[in-house]
Design an enzyme around this catalytic site. Structure first.
Site, PDB file in Angstrom:
ATOM      1  N   ASN A  17     -17.778   9.346  43.364  1.00 13.56           N
ATOM      2  CA  ASN A  17     -16.561   9.239  42.560  1.00 13.56           C
ATOM      3  C   ASN A  17     -16.916   8.582  41.214  1.00 13.56           C
ATOM      4  OD1 ASN A  17     -14.224   8.018  41.394  1.00 13.56           O
ATOM      5  ND2 ASN A  17     -13.127   8.408  43.290  1.00 13.56           N
ATOM      6  N   GLU A  48      -9.054  14.329  43.197  1.00  8.31           N
ATOM      7  CA  GLU A  48      -8.059  13.487  43.877  1.00  8.31           C
ATOM      8  C   GLU A  48      -6.786  13.546  43.061  1.00  8.31           C
ATOM      9  OE1 GLU A  48      -9.452   9.538  44.384  1.00  8.31           O
ATOM     10  OE2 GLU A  48     -11.052  10.130  45.728  1.00  8.31           O
TER      11      GLU A  48
HETATM   12  N1  PXP Z   1     -11.496   8.331  48.594  1.00  6.23           N
HETATM   13  C1  PXP Z   1     -10.278   8.262  48.027  1.00  6.23           C
HETATM   14  C2  PXP Z   1      -9.214   9.171  48.549  1.00  6.23           C
HETATM   15  C3  PXP Z   1     -10.008   7.404  46.961  1.00  6.23           C
HETATM   16  O1  PXP Z   1      -8.776   7.358  46.412  1.00  6.23           O
HETATM   17  C4  PXP Z   1     -11.059   6.616  46.449  1.00  6.23           C
HETATM   18  C5  PXP Z   1     -10.812   5.737  45.257  1.00  6.23           C
HETATM   19  O2  PXP Z   1     -10.485   6.524  44.169  1.00  6.23           O
HETATM   20  C6  PXP Z   1     -12.311   6.722  47.053  1.00  6.23           C
HETATM   21  C7  PXP Z   1     -12.507   7.561  48.146  1.00  6.23           C
HETATM   22  C8  PXP Z   1     -13.482   5.932  46.577  1.00  6.23           C
HETATM   23  O3  PXP Z   1     -13.233   4.566  46.744  1.00  6.23           O
HETATM   24  P1  PXP Z   1     -14.218   3.508  46.088  1.00  6.23           P
HETATM   25  O4  PXP Z   1     -14.131   3.721  44.606  1.00  6.23           O
HETATM   26  O5  PXP Z   1     -13.657   2.204  46.534  1.00  6.23           O
HETATM   27  O6  PXP Z   1     -15.589   3.787  46.624  1.00  6.23           O
END
Ligand code: PXP
Length: 258
Positions: free
Chosen positions: A12, A75
């Site tokens: 991400n 997302e």
């Molecule tokens: N999965 C989803 C659905 C999320 O909303 C996020 C955060 O945007 C992540 C994974 C990744 O989370 P992190 O940035 O805490 O690793």
């Protein structure tokens, strides 16, 4: 020996855009981050286009689709605006998340049960357009059952409570949350869902989640981008990839030796 599914890593890149936006210029470029992540072993790139555009922008999404070979996991909140954007860009996958403007990050999973009337048409429209839909949910079997009824092929299990317990050294909480994740993953697979997981994962807490056999994808962002400040993005992605692969291999050895 039980067959082991490969475990994909979706990186991400939202917080590369957070740093860029702090100054309003083009640097650091999330696309460059996506390319580095790919070279370092990422299987996909994830970006959250928020309603307030606090990090990823519409232009980033267009560029990610046009210029990056890795599958894009968009997302998005379950709104008409985001549905229109997803249908215009046709990402490989769309992960529907709850969103409140005042939150710092996504807090909690979707209420698929309470929100089924609104979610149903969005899941269908994306599915008909060939976008692989996942619903971001708490590890709760009832939420998974309704996700399946709505026709979503994938759920992403929210690992936030597990990571919080880990961070606070709460061993009982870690065991409880891990077992919720394990049970939900097994249940989801048994009803035909593909299982992803993510939110808050770090080098320290990723392995127990990576060992859950039915989880096929982890989406990780904030920690990797933060760690990149110290070691570089390629090194942080590579290390996470190694830990995930080690966890899978350890589990195979355990199952094989049983
Ligand atoms: N999965 C989803 C659905 C999320 O909303 C996020 C955060 O945007 C992540 C994974 C990744 O989370 P992190 O940035 O805490 O690793």
């Amino acid at each position: 020996m039980a067959s082991q599914k490969p475990l994909r890593l979706g990186v991400n890149i939202d917080h590369v855009a957070t740093i860029r936006n702090a100054r309003g210029g083009p640097h650091p470029d999330p696309l460059r981050a996506a390319r580095i992540a790919e070279e370092a072993g990422a299987d996909g790139v994830t970006a959250h286009l928020r309603e307030d555009r606090r990090h990823i922008s519409d232009k980033d999404i267009a560029r990610l689709r046009a210029e990056i070979a890795l599958p894009l996991n968009l997302e998005m909140a379950a709104t008409r605006e985001m549905l229109g954007i997803a249908l215009r860009h046709l990402p490989h996958a769309a992960c529907i998340v709850p969103e409140r403007r005042e939150e710092r990050t996504t807090e909690g999973g979707l209420d698929v049960i309470g929100g089924r009337a609104g979610l149903g048409p969005i899941v269908s429209a994306l599915g008909e357009a060939g976008v692989r839909v996942s619903l971001f949910v708490e590890p709760d079997k009832r939420q998974l059952d309704v996700a399946r009824e709505l026709g979503a092929p994938v759920v992403e299990l929210h690992t936030g409570s597990y990571c919080e317990a880990f961070l606070h050294g709460d061993a009982i909480g870690v065991a409880r949350e891990l077992s919720r994740l394990q049970e939900a993953a097994a249940h989801g697979t048994s009803i035909g869902l593909e299982i992803h997981a993510g939110h808050g994962l770090t080098y320290d807490d990723v392995k127990p989640v990576a060992r859950i056999p039915s989880v096929v994808e982890l989406n990780i962002g904030h920690f990797l981008v933060g760690e990149a400040i110290f070691v570089g993005l390629a090194a942080s992605v590579r290390r996470m990839r190694e830990l995930m692969d080690e966890a899978r291999a350890e589990r195979s050895a355990l199952v094989g030796g049983a």
